[in-house]
Design a protein around this motif. Structure first.
Motif, PDB file in Angstrom:
ATOM      1  N   ARG A 149     111.476  63.411 136.018  1.00  0.00           N
ATOM      2  CA  ARG A 149     110.091  63.150 136.443  1.00  0.00           C
ATOM      3  C   ARG A 149     110.036  62.125 137.577  1.00  0.00           C
ATOM      4  O   ARG A 149     109.218  62.246 138.487  1.00  0.00           O
ATOM      5  N   ALA A 150     110.887  61.123 137.530  1.00  0.00           N
ATOM      6  CA  ALA A 150     110.928  60.138 138.619  1.00  0.00           C
ATOM      7  C   ALA A 150     111.348  60.818 139.919  1.00  0.00           C
ATOM      8  O   ALA A 150     110.711  60.622 140.968  1.00  0.00           O
ATOM      9  N   LEU A 151     112.393  61.627 139.864  1.00  0.00           N
ATOM     10  CA  LEU A 151     112.846  62.319 141.075  1.00  0.00           C
ATOM     11  C   LEU A 151     111.797  63.322 141.556  1.00  0.00           C
ATOM     12  O   LEU A 151     111.610  63.495 142.766  1.00  0.00           O
ATOM     13  N   GLN A 152     111.103  63.963 140.635  1.00  0.00           N
ATOM     14  CA  GLN A 152     110.020  64.867 141.026  1.00  0.00           C
ATOM     15  C   GLN A 152     108.886  64.102 141.697  1.00  0.00           C
ATOM     16  O   GLN A 152     108.301  64.587 142.657  1.00  0.00           O
ATOM     17  N   ALA A 153     108.590  62.900 141.211  1.00  0.00           N
ATOM     18  CA  ALA A 153     107.555  62.081 141.860  1.00  0.00           C
ATOM     19  C   ALA A 153     107.950  61.776 143.298  1.00  0.00           C
ATOM     20  O   ALA A 153     107.091  61.618 144.162  1.00  0.00           O
ATOM     21  N   GLY A 154     109.248  61.725 143.546  1.00  0.00           N
ATOM     22  CA  GLY A 154     109.754  61.484 144.891  1.00  0.00           C
ATOM     23  C   GLY A 154     109.941  62.739 145.722  1.00  0.00           C
ATOM     24  O   GLY A 154     110.358  62.661 146.872  1.00  0.00           O
ATOM     25  N   GLY A 155     109.680  63.904 145.137  1.00  0.00           N
ATOM     26  CA  GLY A 155     109.757  65.150 145.894  1.00  0.00           C
ATOM     27  C   GLY A 155     111.002  65.990 145.660  1.00  0.00           C
ATOM     28  O   GLY A 155     111.200  67.002 146.328  1.00  0.00           O
ATOM     29  N   LEU A 156     111.847  65.617 144.699  1.00  0.00           N
ATOM     30  CA  LEU A 156     113.050  66.393 144.384  1.00  0.00           C
ATOM     31  C   LEU A 156     112.897  67.132 143.056  1.00  0.00           C
ATOM     32  O   LEU A 156     112.026  66.796 142.250  1.00  0.00           O
ATOM     33  N   LEU A 157     113.744  68.099 142.833  1.00  0.00           N
ATOM     34  CA  LEU A 157     113.886  68.798 141.544  1.00  0.00           C
ATOM     35  C   LEU A 157     112.630  69.500 141.043  1.00  0.00           C
ATOM     36  O   LEU A 157     112.438  69.636 139.828  1.00  0.00           O
ATOM     37  N   ALA A 158     111.795  69.966 141.941  1.00  0.00           N
ATOM     38  CA  ALA A 158     110.556  70.640 141.536  1.00  0.00           C
ATOM     39  C   ALA A 158     110.823  71.834 140.624  1.00  0.00           C
ATOM     40  O   ALA A 158     109.991  72.175 139.785  1.00  0.00           O
ATOM     41  N   GLU A 159     111.990  72.446 140.760  1.00  0.00           N
ATOM     42  CA  GLU A 159     112.304  73.651 139.995  1.00  0.00           C
ATOM     43  C   GLU A 159     112.728  73.364 138.551  1.00  0.00           C
ATOM     44  O   GLU A 159     112.853  74.282 137.749  1.00  0.00           O
ATOM     45  N   LEU A 160     112.949  72.100 138.181  1.00  0.00           N
ATOM     46  CA  LEU A 160     113.382  71.781 136.827  1.00  0.00           C
ATOM     47  C   LEU A 160     112.195  71.459 135.918  1.00  0.00           C
ATOM     48  O   LEU A 160     111.228  70.844 136.345  1.00  0.00           O
ATOM     49  N   ASP A 161     112.308  71.860 134.674  1.00  0.00           N
ATOM     50  CA  ASP A 161     111.319  71.520 133.650  1.00  0.00           C
ATOM     51  C   ASP A 161     111.817  70.251 132.960  1.00  0.00           C
ATOM     52  O   ASP A 161     112.828  70.291 132.242  1.00  0.00           O
ATOM     53  N   PRO A 162     111.165  69.104 133.165  1.00  0.00           N
ATOM     54  CA  PRO A 162     111.659  67.853 132.588  1.00  0.00           C
ATOM     55  C   PRO A 162     111.818  67.889 131.072  1.00  0.00           C
ATOM     56  O   PRO A 162     112.729  67.273 130.530  1.00  0.00           O
ATOM     57  N   VAL A 163     110.968  68.634 130.389  1.00  0.00           N
ATOM     58  CA  VAL A 163     111.025  68.685 128.930  1.00  0.00           C
ATOM     59  C   VAL A 163     112.295  69.379 128.439  1.00  0.00           C
ATOM     60  O   VAL A 163     112.836  69.035 127.399  1.00  0.00           O
ATOM     61  N   LEU A 164     112.796  70.328 129.214  1.00  0.00           N
ATOM     62  CA  LEU A 164     113.972  71.093 128.797  1.00  0.00           C
ATOM     63  C   LEU A 164     115.234  70.710 129.562  1.00  0.00           C
ATOM     64  O   LEU A 164     116.267  71.359 129.401  1.00  0.00           O
ATOM     65  N   THR A 165     115.167  69.678 130.380  1.00  0.00           N
ATOM     66  CA  THR A 165     116.326  69.255 131.159  1.00  0.00           C
ATOM     67  C   THR A 165     117.035  68.120 130.433  1.00  0.00           C
ATOM     68  O   THR A 165     116.431  67.099 130.131  1.00  0.00           O
ATOM     69  N   LEU A 166     118.308  68.326 130.175  1.00  0.00           N
ATOM     70  CA  LEU A 166     119.127  67.336 129.488  1.00  0.00           C
ATOM     71  C   LEU A 166     120.148  66.752 130.461  1.00  0.00           C
ATOM     72  O   LEU A 166     120.308  67.258 131.579  1.00  0.00           O
ATOM     73  N   PRO A 167     120.846  65.688 130.070  1.00  0.00           N
ATOM     74  CA  PRO A 167     121.856  65.122 130.969  1.00  0.00           C
ATOM     75  C   PRO A 167     122.853  66.166 131.491  1.00  0.00           C
ATOM     76  O   PRO A 167     123.249  66.119 132.657  1.00  0.00           O
ATOM     77  N   ALA A 168     123.241  67.112 130.657  1.00  0.00           N
ATOM     78  CA  ALA A 168     124.176  68.156 131.102  1.00  0.00           C
ATOM     79  C   ALA A 168     123.571  69.014 132.211  1.00  0.00           C
ATOM     80  O   ALA A 168     124.280  69.452 133.117  1.00  0.00           O
ATOM     81  N   ASP A 169     122.267  69.246 132.148  1.00  0.00           N
ATOM     82  CA  ASP A 169     121.607  70.014 133.205  1.00  0.00           C
ATOM     83  C   ASP A 169     121.648  69.255 134.529  1.00  0.00           C
ATOM     84  O   ASP A 169     121.903  69.844 135.586  1.00  0.00           O
ATOM     85  N   LEU A 170     121.380  67.955 134.484  1.00  0.00           N
ATOM     86  CA  LEU A 170     121.471  67.139 135.700  1.00  0.00           C
ATOM     87  C   LEU A 170     122.898  67.137 136.226  1.00  0.00           C
ATOM     88  O   LEU A 170     123.129  67.242 137.436  1.00  0.00           O
ATOM     89  N   ALA A 171     123.866  67.036 135.316  1.00  0.00           N
ATOM     90  CA  ALA A 171     125.270  67.058 135.723  1.00  0.00           C
ATOM     91  C   ALA A 171     125.621  68.371 136.408  1.00  0.00           C
ATOM     92  O   ALA A 171     126.273  68.374 137.461  1.00  0.00           O
ATOM     93  N   LYS A 172     125.172  69.468 135.852  1.00  0.00           N
ATOM     94  CA  LYS A 172     125.475  70.763 136.469  1.00  0.00           C
ATOM     95  C   LYS A 172     124.771  70.887 137.816  1.00  0.00           C
ATOM     96  O   LYS A 172     125.365  71.349 138.799  1.00  0.00           O
ATOM     97  N   TYR A 173     123.535  70.472 137.899  1.00  0.00           N
ATOM     98  CA  TYR A 173     122.772  70.569 139.142  1.00  0.00           C
ATOM     99  C   TYR A 173     123.457  69.812 140.274  1.00  0.00           C
ATOM    100  O   TYR A 173     123.502  70.281 141.399  1.00  0.00           O
TER     101      TYR A 173
END
Length: 178
Positions: A149-173
């Motif tokens: 959500r912080a990165l989305q507030a800054g304009g990144l990661l619009a395609e990710l759903d914060p509720v379903l994104t886990l650390p492993a998802d960020l790692a893969k991304y």
């Protein structure tokens, strides 16, 4: 250009930039459960991403992090990870100054909010069954949702759903392997 840097026990990142973030493995009961559940979804060549069970965002060049822990959203020093392995994701030019400012403002605005136990339960159901269960309480979230959500507030990661994104998802991304 973004870059991922590994820091092992006894090492400390320097020249930090607000808006970057870390991924870590927390060797605690909930951290271990998160990694275990992530292993159900991240298999084969993606299995190493399940190592990561925690995420936190850098909010100043001095190494302050905003992170969501069991006790809620707090400010912590990066130095608390000195005895463990963590990876710093430096977003570089992918994240301009205005975006970084908005991301940090969002993260700092969450300080004092409660941990998202209901969110964690929904994420666990998703990992175990594949059913995207979005159980949330207003102003409650888990660590990776805070970072997303912080990165989305800054304009990144619009395609990710914060509720379903886990650390492993960020790692893969971002291609962060232990």
């Amino acid at each position: 250009m973004r870059k991922v840097e590994r820091y092992g026990p006894g090492e400390q990142a320097t020249e930090l930039e607000a808006g970057d973030f870390i991924l870590a493995h927390r060797n605690r009961p909930i951290g271990n459960l998160i990694s275990l559940a992530e292993r159900r979804r991240f298999r084969g060549t993606d299995a190493s991403y399940a190592h990561w069970s925690h995420a936190a965002i850098v909010v100043d060049p001095g190494g302050s992090l905003v992170e969501d822990e069991i006790k809620g959203v707090v400010v912590s020093p990066l130095s608390k990870y000195r005895d463990a392995e963590y990876h710093l994701v430096r977003l570089g030019a992918d994240f301009d100054a205005a975006g970084r400012e908005r991301a940090v403002a969002y993260a700092k605005g969450q300080i004092g909010q409660a941990f998202g136990f209901l969110d964690l339960f929904g994420a666990a159901v998703y990992l175990l069954t594949g059913w995207p269960l979005r159980l949330v309480r207003r102003d409650h979230q888990i660590c990776s949702a805070l970072v997303v959500r912080a990165l989305q507030a800054g304009g990144l990661l619009a395609e990710l759903d914060p509720v379903l994104t886990l650390p492993a998802d960020l790692a893969k991304y971002y291609g962060v392997r232990p």
